[in-house]
Design a protein around this motif. Structure first.
Motif, PDB file in Angstrom:
ATOM      1  N   PRO A 123       8.675  -0.668  -3.800  1.00 38.32           N
ATOM      2  CA  PRO A 123       9.481  -0.385  -2.594  1.00 38.32           C
ATOM      3  C   PRO A 123       8.754  -1.182  -1.267  1.00 38.32           C
ATOM      4  N   TYR A 124       7.364  -0.770  -1.520  1.00 38.81           N
ATOM      5  CA  TYR A 124       6.602  -1.571  -0.106  1.00 38.81           C
ATOM      6  C   TYR A 124       6.806  -2.907  -0.277  1.00 38.81           C
ATOM      7  N   SER A 125       6.499  -3.586  -1.435  1.00 39.49           N
ATOM      8  CA  SER A 125       6.805  -5.121  -1.357  1.00 39.49           C
ATOM      9  C   SER A 125       8.371  -5.418  -0.891  1.00 39.49           C
ATOM     10  N   ARG A 126       9.164  -4.824  -1.342  1.00 40.80           N
ATOM     11  CA  ARG A 126      10.616  -5.118  -1.005  1.00 40.80           C
ATOM     12  C   ARG A 126      10.563  -4.828   0.330  1.00 40.80           C
ATOM     13  N   ALA A 127       9.964  -3.625   1.123  1.00 39.48           N
ATOM     14  CA  ALA A 127      10.197  -3.855   2.480  1.00 39.48           C
ATOM     15  C   ALA A 127       9.406  -4.919   3.313  1.00 39.48           C
ATOM     16  N   LEU A 128       8.444  -5.301   2.740  1.00 41.64           N
ATOM     17  CA  LEU A 128       7.688  -6.416   3.517  1.00 41.64           C
ATOM     18  C   LEU A 128       8.240  -7.840   3.408  1.00 41.64           C
ATOM     19  N   ARG A 129       8.923  -8.063   2.373  1.00 44.56           N
ATOM     20  CA  ARG A 129       9.474  -9.163   1.879  1.00 44.56           C
ATOM     21  C   ARG A 129      10.093 -10.124   3.092  1.00 44.56           C
ATOM     22  N   ALA A 130      10.710  -9.403   4.106  1.00 43.43           N
ATOM     23  CA  ALA A 130      11.255 -10.267   4.884  1.00 43.43           C
ATOM     24  C   ALA A 130      10.321 -10.990   6.057  1.00 43.43           C
ATOM     25  N   ARG A 131       9.202 -10.248   6.356  1.00 41.77           N
ATOM     26  CA  ARG A 131       8.336 -10.645   7.182  1.00 41.77           C
ATOM     27  C   ARG A 131       6.921 -11.146   6.740  1.00 41.77           C
TER      28      ARG A 131
END
Length: 139
Positions: A123-131
């Motif tokens: 979930p951390y990688s997914r949250a960071l993906r856009a930025r």
């Protein structure tokens, strides 16, 4: 979307204060680091983020391992480095994040496959993906 888990934390005093979870499990003294003109001597939000991301990514690697027939041993570890930098053309600060994977008994090619899959699951990688695209190195 079904919420599987939720928690809350409150910070008092910003980078020179305290942060605590509402359930009392976590309470940590925060101190602005010397590199940001603070006194140092306490944890930073970056410490907390690095620890949380490392634990979550290792769990994602464990979840991905059966897909490749791999076993993530008990001594496997993920080290996350979180750096604050000042972008040249923007106001404010930004984060750089890198992950170092140490996966004993997993060959480099398989470790790369696992890392890509873990980025899909974590979930951390997914949250960071856009930025932000965290860098990954494999020991």
């Amino acid at each position: 979307m079904n919420v599987l888990y939720s928690t809350q934390a409150t910070a008092l005093g910003g980078r020179d204060g305290w942060a605590a979870s509402v359930d009392g499990v976590l309470k940590v003294k925060l101190a602005k680091p010397r590199a940001l003109d603070g006194a140092g001597g306490g944890a930073t939000p970056e410490h907390l983020f690095a620890a949380a991301y490392a634990a979550s990514f290792l769990e994602a690697l464990r979840a991905a391992a059966p897909e490749t027939g791999s076993v993530i041993t008990d001594d496997a570890n993920v080290t996350v480095t979180v750096s604050i930098r000042r972008p040249e053309s923007e106001d404010g600060l930004t984060l750089d994040v890198s992950l170092a994977l140490d996966l004993p008994d997993v060959d480099r090619e398989t470790a790369q496959v696992l890392a890509r899959r873990a980025h899909d699951l974590c979930p951390y990688s997914r949250a960071l993906r856009a930025r932000l695209e965290p860098r990954v190195s494999i020991a």
